[in-house]
Write a protein that holds these residues in place. Structure first.
Motif, PDB file in Angstrom:
ATOM      1  N   ASP A 235      12.570  -6.429   3.155  1.00 55.09           N
ATOM      2  CA  ASP A 235      11.840  -7.571   3.709  1.00 55.09           C
ATOM      3  C   ASP A 235      10.961  -7.141   4.882  1.00 55.09           C
ATOM      4  O   ASP A 235       9.800  -7.577   4.996  1.00 55.09           O
ATOM      5  CB  ASP A 235      12.829  -8.647   4.161  1.00 55.09           C
ATOM      6  CG  ASP A 235      13.558  -9.273   2.983  1.00 55.09           C
ATOM      7  OD1 ASP A 235      13.066  -9.154   1.843  1.00 55.09           O
ATOM      8  OD2 ASP A 235      14.643  -9.861   3.193  1.00 55.09           O
ATOM      9  N   GLN A 236      11.506  -6.255   5.726  1.00 55.62           N
ATOM     10  CA  GLN A 236      10.705  -5.758   6.843  1.00 55.62           C
ATOM     11  C   GLN A 236       9.508  -4.947   6.352  1.00 55.62           C
ATOM     12  O   GLN A 236       8.407  -5.032   6.909  1.00 55.62           O
ATOM     13  CB  GLN A 236      11.579  -4.900   7.768  1.00 55.62           C
ATOM     14  CG  GLN A 236      12.674  -5.684   8.474  1.00 55.62           C
ATOM     15  CD  GLN A 236      13.585  -4.776   9.291  1.00 55.62           C
ATOM     16  OE1 GLN A 236      13.429  -3.545   9.281  1.00 55.62           O
ATOM     17  NE2 GLN A 236      14.549  -5.371   9.973  1.00 55.62           N
ATOM     18  N   PHE A 237       9.722  -4.186   5.285  1.00 51.39           N
ATOM     19  CA  PHE A 237       8.609  -3.400   4.726  1.00 51.39           C
ATOM     20  C   PHE A 237       7.535  -4.315   4.146  1.00 51.39           C
ATOM     21  O   PHE A 237       6.332  -4.058   4.324  1.00 51.39           O
ATOM     22  CB  PHE A 237       9.159  -2.456   3.649  1.00 51.39           C
ATOM     23  CG  PHE A 237       8.101  -1.694   2.910  1.00 51.39           C
ATOM     24  CD1 PHE A 237       7.480  -0.604   3.486  1.00 51.39           C
ATOM     25  CD2 PHE A 237       7.724  -2.077   1.628  1.00 51.39           C
ATOM     26  CE1 PHE A 237       6.498   0.094   2.812  1.00 51.39           C
ATOM     27  CE2 PHE A 237       6.745  -1.387   0.944  1.00 51.39           C
ATOM     28  CZ  PHE A 237       6.135  -0.289   1.541  1.00 51.39           C
ATOM     29  N   MET A 238       7.960  -5.367   3.478  1.00 52.71           N
ATOM     30  CA  MET A 238       6.992  -6.283   2.878  1.00 52.71           C
ATOM     31  C   MET A 238       6.168  -6.991   3.951  1.00 52.71           C
ATOM     32  O   MET A 238       4.989  -7.319   3.738  1.00 52.71           O
ATOM     33  CB  MET A 238       7.718  -7.317   2.010  1.00 52.71           C
ATOM     34  CG  MET A 238       8.440  -6.695   0.814  1.00 52.71           C
ATOM     35  SD  MET A 238       7.340  -5.881  -0.354  1.00 52.71           S
ATOM     36  CE  MET A 238       6.477  -7.306  -1.015  1.00 52.71           C
ATOM     37  N   GLU A 239       6.782  -7.221   5.112  1.00 53.73           N
ATOM     38  CA  GLU A 239       6.040  -7.875   6.178  1.00 53.73           C
ATOM     39  C   GLU A 239       4.958  -6.973   6.766  1.00 53.73           C
ATOM     40  O   GLU A 239       3.941  -7.453   7.284  1.00 53.73           O
ATOM     41  CB  GLU A 239       7.007  -8.294   7.292  1.00 53.73           C
ATOM     42  CG  GLU A 239       7.970  -9.412   6.859  1.00 53.73           C
ATOM     43  CD  GLU A 239       8.964  -9.747   7.951  1.00 53.73           C
ATOM     44  OE1 GLU A 239       8.908  -9.067   8.997  1.00 53.73           O
ATOM     45  OE2 GLU A 239       9.794 -10.659   7.750  1.00 53.73           O
ATOM     46  N   LEU A 240       5.178  -5.634   6.693  1.00 46.58           N
ATOM     47  CA  LEU A 240       4.210  -4.705   7.267  1.00 46.58           C
ATOM     48  C   LEU A 240       3.036  -4.426   6.329  1.00 46.58           C
ATOM     49  O   LEU A 240       2.005  -3.922   6.780  1.00 46.58           O
ATOM     50  CB  LEU A 240       4.898  -3.372   7.611  1.00 46.58           C
ATOM     51  CG  LEU A 240       6.006  -3.448   8.669  1.00 46.58           C
ATOM     52  CD1 LEU A 240       6.674  -2.083   8.812  1.00 46.58           C
ATOM     53  CD2 LEU A 240       5.441  -3.917   9.998  1.00 46.58           C
ATOM     54  N   VAL A 241       3.192  -4.759   5.048  1.00 44.72           N
ATOM     55  CA  VAL A 241       2.145  -4.458   4.068  1.00 44.72           C
ATOM     56  C   VAL A 241       1.149  -5.610   4.025  1.00 44.72           C
ATOM     57  O   VAL A 241       1.526  -6.788   4.101  1.00 44.72           O
ATOM     58  CB  VAL A 241       2.762  -4.214   2.679  1.00 44.72           C
ATOM     59  CG1 VAL A 241       1.680  -3.942   1.645  1.00 44.72           C
ATOM     60  CG2 VAL A 241       3.728  -3.045   2.738  1.00 44.72           C
ATOM     61  N   ALA A 242      -0.119  -5.242   3.897  1.00 41.06           N
ATOM     62  CA  ALA A 242      -1.169  -6.270   3.819  1.00 41.06           C
ATOM     63  C   ALA A 242      -1.014  -7.074   2.539  1.00 41.06           C
ATOM     64  O   ALA A 242      -0.595  -6.544   1.501  1.00 41.06           O
ATOM     65  CB  ALA A 242      -2.539  -5.616   3.872  1.00 41.06           C
ATOM     66  N   PRO A 243      -1.340  -8.360   2.568  1.00 40.32           N
ATOM     67  CA  PRO A 243      -1.227  -9.195   1.361  1.00 40.32           C
ATOM     68  C   PRO A 243      -2.082  -8.647   0.225  1.00 40.32           C
ATOM     69  O   PRO A 243      -3.239  -8.290   0.414  1.00 40.32           O
ATOM     70  CB  PRO A 243      -1.723 -10.567   1.837  1.00 40.32           C
ATOM     71  CG  PRO A 243      -1.552 -10.547   3.324  1.00 40.32           C
ATOM     72  CD  PRO A 243      -1.782  -9.127   3.746  1.00 40.32           C
ATOM     73  N   LEU A 246       0.324  -4.458  -2.469  1.00 43.59           N
ATOM     74  CA  LEU A 246       1.320  -4.005  -3.438  1.00 43.59           C
ATOM     75  C   LEU A 246       0.985  -4.436  -4.857  1.00 43.59           C
ATOM     76  O   LEU A 246       1.347  -3.753  -5.818  1.00 43.59           O
ATOM     77  CB  LEU A 246       2.703  -4.520  -3.041  1.00 43.59           C
ATOM     78  CG  LEU A 246       3.245  -4.015  -1.697  1.00 43.59           C
ATOM     79  CD1 LEU A 246       4.616  -4.603  -1.432  1.00 43.59           C
ATOM     80  CD2 LEU A 246       3.316  -2.499  -1.675  1.00 43.59           C
ATOM     81  N   ASP A 247       0.293  -5.574  -4.989  1.00 41.06           N
ATOM     82  CA  ASP A 247      -0.067  -6.032  -6.331  1.00 41.06           C
ATOM     83  C   ASP A 247      -1.107  -5.137  -6.974  1.00 41.06           C
ATOM     84  O   ASP A 247      -1.197  -5.059  -8.209  1.00 41.06           O
ATOM     85  CB  ASP A 247      -0.598  -7.471  -6.254  1.00 41.06           C
ATOM     86  CG  ASP A 247       0.474  -8.444  -5.763  1.00 41.06           C
ATOM     87  OD1 ASP A 247       1.670  -8.118  -5.941  1.00 41.06           O
ATOM     88  OD2 ASP A 247       0.120  -9.493  -5.199  1.00 41.06           O
ATOM     89  N   ALA A 248      -1.897  -4.431  -6.172  1.00 40.25           N
ATOM     90  CA  ALA A 248      -2.938  -3.565  -6.727  1.00 40.25           C
ATOM     91  C   ALA A 248      -2.343  -2.361  -7.444  1.00 40.25           C
ATOM     92  O   ALA A 248      -2.932  -1.849  -8.398  1.00 40.25           O
ATOM     93  CB  ALA A 248      -3.881  -3.107  -5.616  1.00 40.25           C
ATOM     94  N   ASP A 249      -1.186  -1.890  -6.999  1.00 43.73           N
ATOM     95  CA  ASP A 249      -0.546  -0.726  -7.623  1.00 43.73           C
ATOM     96  C   ASP A 249       0.954  -0.992  -7.695  1.00 43.73           C
ATOM     97  O   ASP A 249       1.715  -0.619  -6.796  1.00 43.73           O
ATOM     98  CB  ASP A 249      -0.825   0.538  -6.806  1.00 43.73           C
ATOM     99  CG  ASP A 249      -0.430   1.809  -7.548  1.00 43.73           C
ATOM    100  OD1 ASP A 249       0.224   1.693  -8.604  1.00 43.73           O
ATOM    101  OD2 ASP A 249      -0.773   2.909  -7.067  1.00 43.73           O
ATOM    102  N   PRO A 250       1.424  -1.647  -8.758  1.00 41.09           N
ATOM    103  CA  PRO A 250       2.848  -1.993  -8.855  1.00 41.09           C
ATOM    104  C   PRO A 250       3.768  -0.770  -8.855  1.00 41.09           C
ATOM    105  O   PRO A 250       4.875  -0.818  -8.323  1.00 41.09           O
ATOM    106  CB  PRO A 250       2.949  -2.755 -10.178  1.00 41.09           C
ATOM    107  CG  PRO A 250       1.558  -3.222 -10.461  1.00 41.09           C
ATOM    108  CD  PRO A 250       0.650  -2.186  -9.885  1.00 41.09           C
ATOM    109  N   VAL A 251       3.313   0.334  -9.465  1.00 41.59           N
ATOM    110  CA  VAL A 251       4.155   1.532  -9.532  1.00 41.59           C
ATOM    111  C   VAL A 251       4.389   2.094  -8.131  1.00 41.59           C
ATOM    112  O   VAL A 251       5.519   2.410  -7.738  1.00 41.59           O
ATOM    113  CB  VAL A 251       3.507   2.593 -10.442  1.00 41.59           C
ATOM    114  CG1 VAL A 251       4.323   3.884 -10.412  1.00 41.59           C
ATOM    115  CG2 VAL A 251       3.394   2.073 -11.863  1.00 41.59           C
ATOM    116  N   ALA A 252       3.307   2.195  -7.348  1.00 36.73           N
ATOM    117  CA  ALA A 252       3.441   2.681  -5.977  1.00 36.73           C
ATOM    118  C   ALA A 252       4.264   1.718  -5.130  1.00 36.73           C
ATOM    119  O   ALA A 252       5.036   2.139  -4.260  1.00 36.73           O
ATOM    120  CB  ALA A 252       2.062   2.888  -5.355  1.00 36.73           C
ATOM    121  N   ALA A 253       4.113   0.417  -5.391  1.00 34.38           N
ATOM    122  CA  ALA A 253       4.885  -0.565  -4.639  1.00 34.38           C
ATOM    123  C   ALA A 253       6.381  -0.423  -4.908  1.00 34.38           C
ATOM    124  O   ALA A 253       7.206  -0.466  -3.990  1.00 34.38           O
ATOM    125  CB  ALA A 253       4.417  -1.969  -4.998  1.00 34.38           C
ATOM    126  N   ALA A 254       6.728  -0.206  -6.195  1.00 34.37           N
ATOM    127  CA  ALA A 254       8.145  -0.029  -6.542  1.00 34.37           C
ATOM    128  C   ALA A 254       8.704   1.235  -5.895  1.00 34.37           C
ATOM    129  O   ALA A 254       9.835   1.247  -5.381  1.00 34.37           O
ATOM    130  CB  ALA A 254       8.297   0.028  -8.058  1.00 34.37           C
TER     131      ALA A 254
END
Length: 400
Positions: A235-243, A246-254
Motif C-alpha cells: 500500500d505504501q508503494f502504491m501511494e508513491l507511484v504516480a497514477p 503501473l497500468d502502463a506496464d503490468p508486468v513491471a508493476a507485478a
C-alpha cells in the motif's frame, strides 16, 4: 631498406633513432669493404651486407656485438665468449690429462679437432632441442585449438539451451517468454521461503519443538503478521507511484510490488533472528557457558593477583558475552535443523507397505471362477507348490 627500417623501429625503445642507426650501419659496412669504389654491384651488396643486421648472439638487439638500443657492448655476446673460453679451457684440460706427451703443434691440432667435435655435438643438440621446442609448440597449438573449439561448442550449446529456456512460460503464472519463472513469481517464491524460515526461527524460542501443533501455531501467527506487513508495504508503494504508471506496464508493476513484499519479509526475518538470539542468549545453556567463560578468564595467571580488579572484570565480562552469543547462535542453528528435519519428515510420501503385511490381505481376497479353476489345476499338476504359492503366482495377483 624500408623493411629493415620498419623492423628496427619495432626493436628500439626510441623508434625515432632507427634512421640514424641504419645510416651508421651502412657507413660501417662501407668502411669494412674498403670504400664505395670496391662495391661493384651496389644492389646485391646493399641487400646482403650493407643494411643486414649481423647478430653475434641470440639477442635480437645485437648487431656485430653492439646493442642497437643502447649502443654499448652486447652483454649476451660477452656471455657467449665467456662460455666459449670456458669450453676451450675444459677441453684443453681433458686433453692434457689424457695426452700429456703431445708436442705444441700436435696439441694445438688435437685441441682444434676436439673443439670442432664439441661444437658439432652442441650444434646437433641445439637442433634437437629446437625441434623438440617446435614439436611442443605445435602440440600446444593443437591442444589450444581443440580447447578453443570445445569452448566455442559449449558456449553455443549453452546459448541454445538458454534460448530454449527463455522461450518457456512461467511455471506459476503462465507468462510467456519468462524463462520458466518470471521475475515477479521468483520474488514471490523467495518471499514464501522466507516466511517459512521466519516461522521456524520464531518457533525456536517460543514453542515446544516436540509439539508439532504448537510449532504450527507459531508459524501461522508469524505468517499472518508478515502477510499484514507485506500488504502494508504494498500500500505504501502504491501511494508513491504516480497514477496510471503501473497500468502502463503490468508486468513491471507485478515485479515491483512482489519485490517490495520480499524486502519487507527480509527485514522482518532479520528482526526475528535478532530477537531469537536475544531470547536464546538468556537460556540456561547460554548462562552456564557465560559463567564458565567468566570464571576461566578471571582465573588466568595475569589476573590471579587481582581477580576482582577493573581489568579482570572487564575481560571476564567480554568473554562471558562472547560465550553467550556463541551459544545462542549454536542453539538457533541446531533447533532450526531439528525443525527442518521434522518438516521434511512430515512432507515425505509414505512408502509402500512391506510384503509381509500385504500378503495376508491378498491371500484373503476372493478369486473369480476362472482364476480359481486355473489355480486349483496348477496346484494339482504341481503339488509341491502348494495352494499359497499358486495363489501368489497366479495372474490375478501379479499386479499387487
Amino acid at each position: 631498406m624500408k623493411a629493415e627500417l620498419s623492423r628496427l623501429t619495432g626493436l628500439l625503445n626510441h623508434p625515432e633513432m632507427a634512421p640514424q642507426l641504419l645510416a651508421d650501419r651502412f657507413t660501417d659496412r662501407l668502411e669494412q669493404t674498403g670504400g664505395e669504389a670496391l662495391v661493384d654491384r651496389p644492389f646485391p651488396w646493399l641487400t646482403r651486407r650493407g643494411v643486414v643486421q649481423r647478430q653475434a648472439c641470440s639477442d635480437r638487439r645485437c648487431d656485430d656485438g653492439i646493442r642497437l638500443d643502447s649502443g654499448g657492448n652486447c652483454e649476451n655476446c660477452g656471455s657467449v665468449i665467456h662460455m666459449q673460453r670456458a669450453r676451450r679451457a675444459r677441453v684443453a684440460a681433458d686433453m692434457d690429462r689424457e695426452l700429456p706427451d703431445l708436442g705444441e703443434g700436435e696439441r694445438i691440432q688435437v685441441l682444434e679437432e676436439r673443439l670442432r667435435e664439441q661444437a658439432a655435438i652442441e650444434a646437433e643438440d641445439f637442433v634437437w632441442r629446437r625441434e623438440q621446442a617446435r614439436a611442443e609448440q605445435a602440440r600446444r597449438e593443437v591442444v589450444s585449438a581443440a580447447d578453443q573449439e570445445r569452448a566455442e561448442a559449449e558456449r553455443a550449446a549453452a546459448a541454445a539451451d538458454d534460448a530454449v529456456r527463455q522461450a518457456l512460460g512461467c511455471e506459476d503464472c503462465g507468462q510467456q517468454q519468462a524463462g520458466g519463472l518470471c521475475e515477479a513469481c521468483g520474488y514471490r517464491r523467495r518471499t514464501e521461503a522466507l516466511i517459512v524460515e521466519a516461522g521456524l526461527v520464531a518457533a525456536t524460542w517460543s514453542a515446544d519443538l516436540n509439539d508439532q501443533g504448537e510449532v504450527a501455531a507459531v508459524a501461522a501467527d508469524v505468517r499472518s503478521s508478515l502477510e499484514a506487513d507485506i500488504e502494508c508495504t504494498r500500500d505504501q508503494f502504491m501511494e508513491l507511484v504516480a497514477p496510471g504508471e503501473l497500468d502502463a506496464d503490468p508486468v513491471a508493476a507485478a515485479s515491483a510490488t512482489a519485490f517490495a513484499g520480499l524486502q519487507a519479509v527480509e527485514q522482518a526475518l532479520l528482526e526475528y533472528r535478532s530477537r531469537g538470539l536475544g531470547r536464546l542468549g538468556r537460556t540456561e545453556e547460554a548462562e552456564a557457558e557465560a559463567k564458565r567463560a567468566y570464571a576461566t578468564e578471571q582465573g588466568r595467571r595475569w589476573f590471579r593477583s587481582n581477580p576482582n580488579g577493573a581489568d579482570a572484570i572487564a575481560a571476564a565480562a567480554k568473554a562471558a558475552d562472547t560465550a553467550r552469543e556463541r551459544t545462542a547462535q549454536y542453539l538457533l542453528a541446531t533447533r532450526l535443523e531439528q525443525l527442518r528435519d521434522q518438516a521434511a519428515a512430515l512432507t515425505e510420501p509414505a512408502g509402500p507397505a512391506p510384503w509381509s503385511d500385504r500378503l495376508p490381505e491378498l491371500a484373503a481376497r476372493q478369486l473369480n471362477g476362472d482364476v480359481t479353476g486355473m489355480t486349483i489345476a496348477r496346484a494339482r499338476c504341481d503339488p509341491s507348490q502348494g495352494l499359497t504359492a499358486a495363489i501368489t503366482n497366479s495372474p490375478g495377483t501379479a499386479r499387487y
